[in-house]
Write a protein that holds these residues in place. Sequence first.
Motif, PDB file in Angstrom:
ATOM      1  N   GLU A  15       0.804 -23.375 -33.316  1.00  0.00           N
ATOM      2  CA  GLU A  15       1.476 -22.802 -32.141  1.00  0.00           C
ATOM      3  C   GLU A  15       2.601 -23.749 -31.742  1.00  0.00           C
ATOM      4  N   PHE A  16       3.811 -23.218 -31.585  1.00  0.00           N
ATOM      5  CA  PHE A  16       4.950 -24.027 -31.170  1.00  0.00           C
ATOM      6  C   PHE A  16       5.185 -23.851 -29.674  1.00  0.00           C
ATOM      7  N   VAL A  17       5.315 -24.973 -28.976  1.00  0.00           N
ATOM      8  CA  VAL A  17       5.552 -24.954 -27.535  1.00  0.00           C
ATOM      9  C   VAL A  17       6.847 -25.693 -27.249  1.00  0.00           C
ATOM     10  N   GLU A  18       7.785 -25.001 -26.614  1.00  0.00           N
ATOM     11  CA  GLU A  18       9.061 -25.622 -26.268  1.00  0.00           C
ATOM     12  C   GLU A  18       8.861 -26.491 -25.031  1.00  0.00           C
ATOM     13  N   ILE A  19       9.194 -27.763 -25.143  1.00  0.00           N
ATOM     14  CA  ILE A  19       8.937 -28.721 -24.071  1.00  0.00           C
ATOM     15  C   ILE A  19      10.232 -29.318 -23.532  1.00  0.00           C
TER      16      ILE A  19
ATOM     17  N   VAL B 172       0.222 -30.422 -25.743  1.00  0.00           N
ATOM     18  CA  VAL B 172       0.557 -30.315 -27.168  1.00  0.00           C
ATOM     19  C   VAL B 172      -0.259 -31.365 -27.923  1.00  0.00           C
ATOM     20  N   ASP B 173      -0.378 -31.167 -29.240  1.00  0.00           N
ATOM     21  CA  ASP B 173      -1.147 -32.099 -30.085  1.00  0.00           C
ATOM     22  C   ASP B 173      -0.259 -33.052 -30.863  1.00  0.00           C
ATOM     23  N   CYS B 174       1.000 -32.701 -31.022  1.00  0.00           N
ATOM     24  CA  CYS B 174       1.935 -33.591 -31.704  1.00  0.00           C
ATOM     25  C   CYS B 174       3.349 -33.248 -31.290  1.00  0.00           C
ATOM     26  N   ILE B 175       4.254 -34.192 -31.512  1.00  0.00           N
ATOM     27  CA  ILE B 175       5.683 -33.974 -31.311  1.00  0.00           C
ATOM     28  C   ILE B 175       6.323 -34.010 -32.694  1.00  0.00           C
TER      29      ILE B 175
END
Length: 257
Positions: free
Chosen positions: A75-79, A93-96
């Motif tokens: 899943e991609f989350v825009e931060i 999120v789990d990683c950058i």
Amino acid sequence: MKKLVALVMALMMVFSMSFGLAEESDLAYISNKGVLVVGITDFAPMDYKDADGNWIGFDADMAVAFAAVLGLDVEFVEIDWDNKILELNGKTVDCIWNGMTLTDEVKAAMETGKPYMNNAQIVVVKADVADNYQTVESLADLTFAVEAGSAGEAVATELGLKVTPVTAQADALMEVAAGTSDAAIIDSLMAAAMVGEGTGYANLTYTVGLNSEEYGVGFRKGSDMAEAFNLFLDAAIESGVIDEVAAEYGVQAALIK
């Protein structure tokens, strides 16, 4: 991509033998969720949306492959890039995984994998004035749009340049195109993809390179996910998969192997 499928199948077996999932481990936490949540920004050619609204790009495709190796969805989350460490530690999120420069701050706050790509921070100006800005010394009186919390902001601050922080590197380009900032400092890989003839910013160009740096993926401090990523990266390099993905997005010359 046949090589990618073969890589995923082979590595799934390696991972099952190599990682005993201790209950408290980050890998176990993420595996139990069944989804790897990846923090990104809109940053071509690393992470951006196609015409159907799906996230693609070099980093996005590699993240999908890594998740598949672990038997996970992605899943991609825009931060907000300035909040990336907070997002990671808060488990939003789990990683950058977004063309992230391995700065001292990043390495101190995150567990990072091995670097996988070279980059630089580069100055972008309107093409009709580019001849005036070919040295660091010539930049002193300009106002620069920079992504807040980015390597571009850091190098601008180090050089004592006037900055206007914006939410994303794409916004920095918009500022220059609109004339509300004199210049921008962005990643060279993004500049190559988005600036100049044949792009949406044909009236802009890039001039001065300000540094050299490396991209890496960041996980929570102490996370065993970094070890898992390193195993994945080694296999992707050895199999040639990383070259195929890089060639698709025109970034093969920047790869670290």
